[in-house]
Motif scaffolding. Sequence first.
Motif, mmCIF file in Angstrom:
data_model
loop_
_atom_site.group_PDB
_atom_site.id
_atom_site.type_symbol
_atom_site.label_atom_id
_atom_site.label_comp_id
_atom_site.label_asym_id
_atom_site.label_seq_id
_atom_site.Cartn_x
_atom_site.Cartn_y
_atom_site.Cartn_z
ATOM 1 N N GLN A 126 0.836 -1.198 0.000
ATOM 2 C CA GLN A 126 0.000 0.000 0.000
ATOM 3 C C GLN A 126 0.878 1.260 0.000
ATOM 4 O OE1 GLN A 126 -3.173 -0.380 -0.508
ATOM 5 N NE2 GLN A 126 -2.859 -2.605 -0.361
ATOM 6 N N ALA A 127 0.550 2.181 -0.889
ATOM 7 C CA ALA A 127 1.329 3.417 -1.005
ATOM 8 C C ALA A 127 1.033 4.341 0.161
ATOM 9 C CB ALA A 127 0.998 4.114 -2.319
ATOM 10 N N ILE A 128 2.059 4.965 0.700
ATOM 11 C CA ILE A 128 1.897 5.893 1.825
ATOM 12 C C ILE A 128 1.108 7.115 1.374
ATOM 13 C CG2 ILE A 128 3.127 7.429 3.425
ATOM 14 C CD1 ILE A 128 5.355 5.360 3.503
ATOM 15 N N GLY A 129 0.116 7.462 2.155
ATOM 16 C CA GLY A 129 -0.700 8.645 1.880
ATOM 17 C C GLY A 129 -1.805 8.430 0.875
ATOM 18 N N LYS A 130 -1.895 7.228 0.297
ATOM 19 C CA LYS A 130 -2.911 6.967 -0.713
ATOM 20 C C LYS A 130 -4.012 6.077 -0.132
ATOM 21 C CE LYS A 130 -3.546 5.154 -5.405
ATOM 22 N NZ LYS A 130 -2.882 4.527 -6.583
ATOM 23 N N PRO A 131 -5.271 6.527 -0.180
ATOM 24 C CA PRO A 131 -6.371 5.712 0.364
ATOM 25 C C PRO A 131 -6.492 4.376 -0.375
ATOM 26 C CG PRO A 131 -7.081 7.976 0.016
ATOM 27 C CD PRO A 131 -5.746 7.844 -0.643
ATOM 28 N N PHE A 132 -6.918 3.360 0.356
ATOM 29 C CA PHE A 132 -7.201 2.050 -0.227
ATOM 30 C C PHE A 132 -8.407 1.451 0.486
ATOM 31 C CE2 PHE A 132 -4.596 1.138 3.432
ATOM 32 C CZ PHE A 132 -5.010 -0.099 3.898
ATOM 33 N N VAL A 133 -9.003 0.446 -0.125
ATOM 34 C CA VAL A 133 -10.168 -0.212 0.455
ATOM 35 C C VAL A 133 -9.699 -1.477 1.167
ATOM 36 C CG1 VAL A 133 -12.452 -1.190 0.023
ATOM 37 C CG2 VAL A 133 -11.622 0.720 -1.374
ATOM 38 N N ALA A 134 -9.946 -1.554 2.449
ATOM 39 C CA ALA A 134 -9.391 -2.632 3.267
ATOM 40 C C ALA A 134 -9.992 -3.996 2.942
ATOM 41 C CB ALA A 134 -9.582 -2.313 4.749
ATOM 42 N N TYR A 135 -11.300 -4.037 2.669
ATOM 43 C CA TYR A 135 -11.986 -5.333 2.521
ATOM 44 C C TYR A 135 -11.380 -6.209 1.425
ATOM 45 C CZ TYR A 135 -15.989 -8.540 1.951
ATOM 46 O OH TYR A 135 -16.801 -9.634 1.839
ATOM 47 N N PRO A 136 -11.250 -5.748 0.188
ATOM 48 C CA PRO A 136 -10.630 -6.614 -0.829
ATOM 49 C C PRO A 136 -9.161 -6.897 -0.552
ATOM 50 C CG PRO A 136 -11.049 -4.415 -1.719
ATOM 51 C CD PRO A 136 -11.724 -4.471 -0.392
ATOM 52 N N THR A 137 -8.476 -5.964 0.082
ATOM 53 C CA THR A 137 -7.073 -6.185 0.418
ATOM 54 C C THR A 137 -6.933 -7.318 1.422
ATOM 55 O OG1 THR A 137 -6.634 -3.824 0.068
ATOM 56 C CG2 THR A 137 -4.970 -5.086 1.278
ATOM 57 N N ILE A 138 -7.774 -7.292 2.446
ATOM 58 C CA ILE A 138 -7.751 -8.345 3.457
ATOM 59 C C ILE A 138 -8.219 -9.671 2.865
ATOM 60 C CG2 ILE A 138 -8.799 -9.109 5.622
ATOM 61 C CD1 ILE A 138 -6.664 -6.974 5.961
ATOM 62 N N GLU A 139 -9.238 -9.624 1.990
ATOM 63 C CA GLU A 139 -9.705 -10.855 1.366
ATOM 64 C C GLU A 139 -8.611 -11.509 0.531
ATOM 65 O OE1 GLU A 139 -14.290 -11.724 0.708
ATOM 66 O OE2 GLU A 139 -13.453 -10.368 -0.785
ATOM 67 N N ASP A 140 -7.735 -10.718 -0.030
ATOM 68 C CA ASP A 140 -6.612 -11.272 -0.783
ATOM 69 C C ASP A 140 -5.738 -12.111 0.142
ATOM 70 O OD1 ASP A 140 -4.943 -11.735 -2.955
ATOM 71 O OD2 ASP A 140 -3.731 -9.955 -2.578
ATOM 72 N N ILE A 141 -5.532 -11.612 1.370
ATOM 73 C CA ILE A 141 -4.736 -12.365 2.349
ATOM 74 C C ILE A 141 -5.444 -13.657 2.734
ATOM 75 C CG2 ILE A 141 -3.781 -12.339 4.689
ATOM 76 C CD1 ILE A 141 -3.579 -9.252 4.411
ATOM 77 N N THR A 142 -6.718 -13.553 3.107
ATOM 78 C CA THR A 142 -7.434 -14.734 3.602
ATOM 79 C C THR A 142 -7.646 -15.779 2.504
ATOM 80 O OG1 THR A 142 -9.575 -13.608 3.267
ATOM 81 C CG2 THR A 142 -8.578 -13.454 5.451
ATOM 82 N N LEU A 143 -7.812 -15.328 1.261
ATOM 83 C CA LEU A 143 -7.953 -16.282 0.161
ATOM 84 C C LEU A 143 -6.645 -17.041 -0.065
ATOM 85 C CD1 LEU A 143 -9.415 -17.617 -2.165
ATOM 86 C CD2 LEU A 143 -8.963 -15.582 -3.562
ATOM 87 N N LEU A 268 -12.263 -9.533 9.499
ATOM 88 C CA LEU A 268 -11.051 -8.718 9.631
ATOM 89 C C LEU A 268 -11.275 -7.277 9.180
ATOM 90 C CD1 LEU A 268 -8.424 -11.365 8.570
ATOM 91 C CD2 LEU A 268 -8.273 -9.939 10.622
ATOM 92 N N ALA A 269 -12.056 -7.089 8.121
ATOM 93 C CA ALA A 269 -12.356 -5.725 7.675
ATOM 94 C C ALA A 269 -13.117 -4.968 8.757
ATOM 95 C CB ALA A 269 -13.166 -5.765 6.384
ATOM 96 N N TRP A 270 -14.103 -5.616 9.384
ATOM 97 C CA TRP A 270 -14.824 -4.978 10.493
ATOM 98 C C TRP A 270 -13.882 -4.710 11.669
ATOM 99 C CZ3 TRP A 270 -18.925 -2.414 9.770
ATOM 100 C CH2 TRP A 270 -19.958 -2.847 8.942
ATOM 101 N N SER A 271 -12.931 -5.605 11.896
ATOM 102 C CA SER A 271 -11.975 -5.403 12.996
ATOM 103 C C SER A 271 -11.159 -4.136 12.784
ATOM 104 C CB SER A 271 -11.026 -6.611 13.095
ATOM 105 O OG SER A 271 -11.725 -7.798 13.365
ATOM 106 N N LEU A 272 -10.649 -3.959 11.566
ATOM 107 C CA LEU A 272 -9.872 -2.753 11.280
ATOM 108 C C LEU A 272 -10.722 -1.496 11.452
ATOM 109 C CD1 LEU A 272 -7.822 -3.930 8.170
ATOM 110 C CD2 LEU A 272 -6.966 -3.510 10.487
ATOM 111 N N TYR A 273 -11.981 -1.593 11.066
ATOM 112 C CA TYR A 273 -12.883 -0.449 11.221
ATOM 113 C C TYR A 273 -13.034 -0.067 12.689
ATOM 114 C CZ TYR A 273 -17.338 1.986 11.764
ATOM 115 O OH TYR A 273 -18.314 2.876 12.134
ATOM 116 N N TRP A 274 -13.412 -1.025 13.533
ATOM 117 C CA TRP A 274 -13.666 -0.708 14.937
ATOM 118 C C TRP A 274 -12.394 -0.284 15.665
ATOM 119 C CZ3 TRP A 274 -18.217 0.476 16.483
ATOM 120 C CH2 TRP A 274 -19.347 -0.137 15.949
ATOM 121 N N ILE A 275 -11.298 -0.945 15.399
ATOM 122 C CA ILE A 275 -10.044 -0.628 16.085
ATOM 123 C C ILE A 275 -9.579 0.786 15.761
ATOM 124 C CG2 ILE A 275 -7.574 -1.195 16.155
ATOM 125 C CD1 ILE A 275 -8.462 -4.170 15.800
ATOM 126 N N HIS A 276 -9.750 1.205 14.522
ATOM 127 C CA HIS A 276 -9.298 2.544 14.137
ATOM 128 C C HIS A 276 -10.364 3.603 14.366
ATOM 129 C CE1 HIS A 276 -6.261 0.018 12.179
ATOM 130 N NE2 HIS A 276 -5.473 1.067 12.315
#
Length: 459
Positions: A126-143, A268-276
Amino acid sequence: MTLPAGPKTPSWLLNQQFQADPFGYMDAVYKRYGDMVTIMSGSTPTVHISNPLGIKQIFTNTKEITARGALNRSFAPGTGNQGVLQLDGLRHKHRRKLLMQAFHGERMQACGRRICELTEKIISQQAIGKPFVAYPTIEDITLRVGIEVVMGLREGERYDKIKHLFASIIKYSQSPLFEILTKLPFGQQDLGQWSPTGYRLHLRRELFQSLYASVQERREQADSSRTDILSDLIVARDETGEPLSDEEVRDLLLSPIFAAQDASGTALAWSLYWIHRLPSVRERLLEELDRLGESPDPMSIVALPYLNAVCNEVLRIYPTQLFTFPRLVESPVEVMGYELSPGTVLIGNIYLTHQREDLYPQPKEFKPERFLEKQFSNYEFLPFGGGARVCIGATFALFEMKLVLATILSRYQLGLVSKHPERPKFGGLICYPASGVKMVMYGRRQHQGQSQPLVFGSV
């Protein structure tokens, strides 16, 4: 027969109300009718139960109430006709045991570091300072984790194809365009690859063919040193002592990978949401993680009490599945004072059980501490269902959640892009975050004896 009260609204309209606002709909139904509600589907009564005593009855009263595989036939297009959801009796019990042995003991410990490696590899892109969508990123890990654990594949043409097909099926099924088109006349008919249902079926056929080819190849190149689920199934014998067919092995691979990708990715996506969203939660987690040192053993991470409490609270407030798999009344039985006749369908409402004020005061609030203060029973806290149909990968899902979160939080500084609350969106059995949880990477986090404050920069 005496049935609990319930709405008289036509089932198609109730379904529309539910799809528009699942949690609001269920909260309203509970407020009006209580913790046992009857929904009519044609002439078949379906009783939704959110009382722990009632849920215990339907899980344990296995003589009068059965968890028939036929009740899950709507999932067959994605899980195969011989998947574990469709099986009954001895076949179901035997296949569950085969699948579950990979999610316990030394095997699970051995893949802990691999989970951390994959998380680091993907998040570091992930590029510093650039927004990204966590859900598909995390799904890539879990898949990736799911394919490695279930099939023992890490790279290569077949790995890439199978990964692409699993990801495409989930992404296409959750797309707004697919949802709109399938509500139109003929939208659910297979009219070829240019129709929404036809294209999804095309993806399914491609996936089934790739998995089948993998099964045949593995059977020809059997290796007793391999420790993945596919290798276990290749050498396994059924309850009569015969080898499993290639078709059955293929179908048994589907549910664990889909669950690893979709359910774990959503949690995991919900976890990142609540934690942050809640700085106090994040800071307490970092303090706990930092006490383990810079390169902690995965099993030490998994044992952390506050991290466990956070994961449980995520699964409480937005369970990976909102309902238990359905049960069928086979002979007259009493549940919570109601005399139910054969043919009645029973469903545990996991979401509403987790929202009970008597169990979870201020249930809409995210409070991990409640899991440090009280031990809940399997009928009070049941994010993965229960009884004979409890998720086979429940233990592994929590294991994976903890390691992915620990890797991200201890090594990177992230923040939420929006201050607005994340809205849940229902799809299949799961409520995933509607926006996907938009985040921004602020940089790497240096390990400290105490957690450092999160400094927000401009985006």
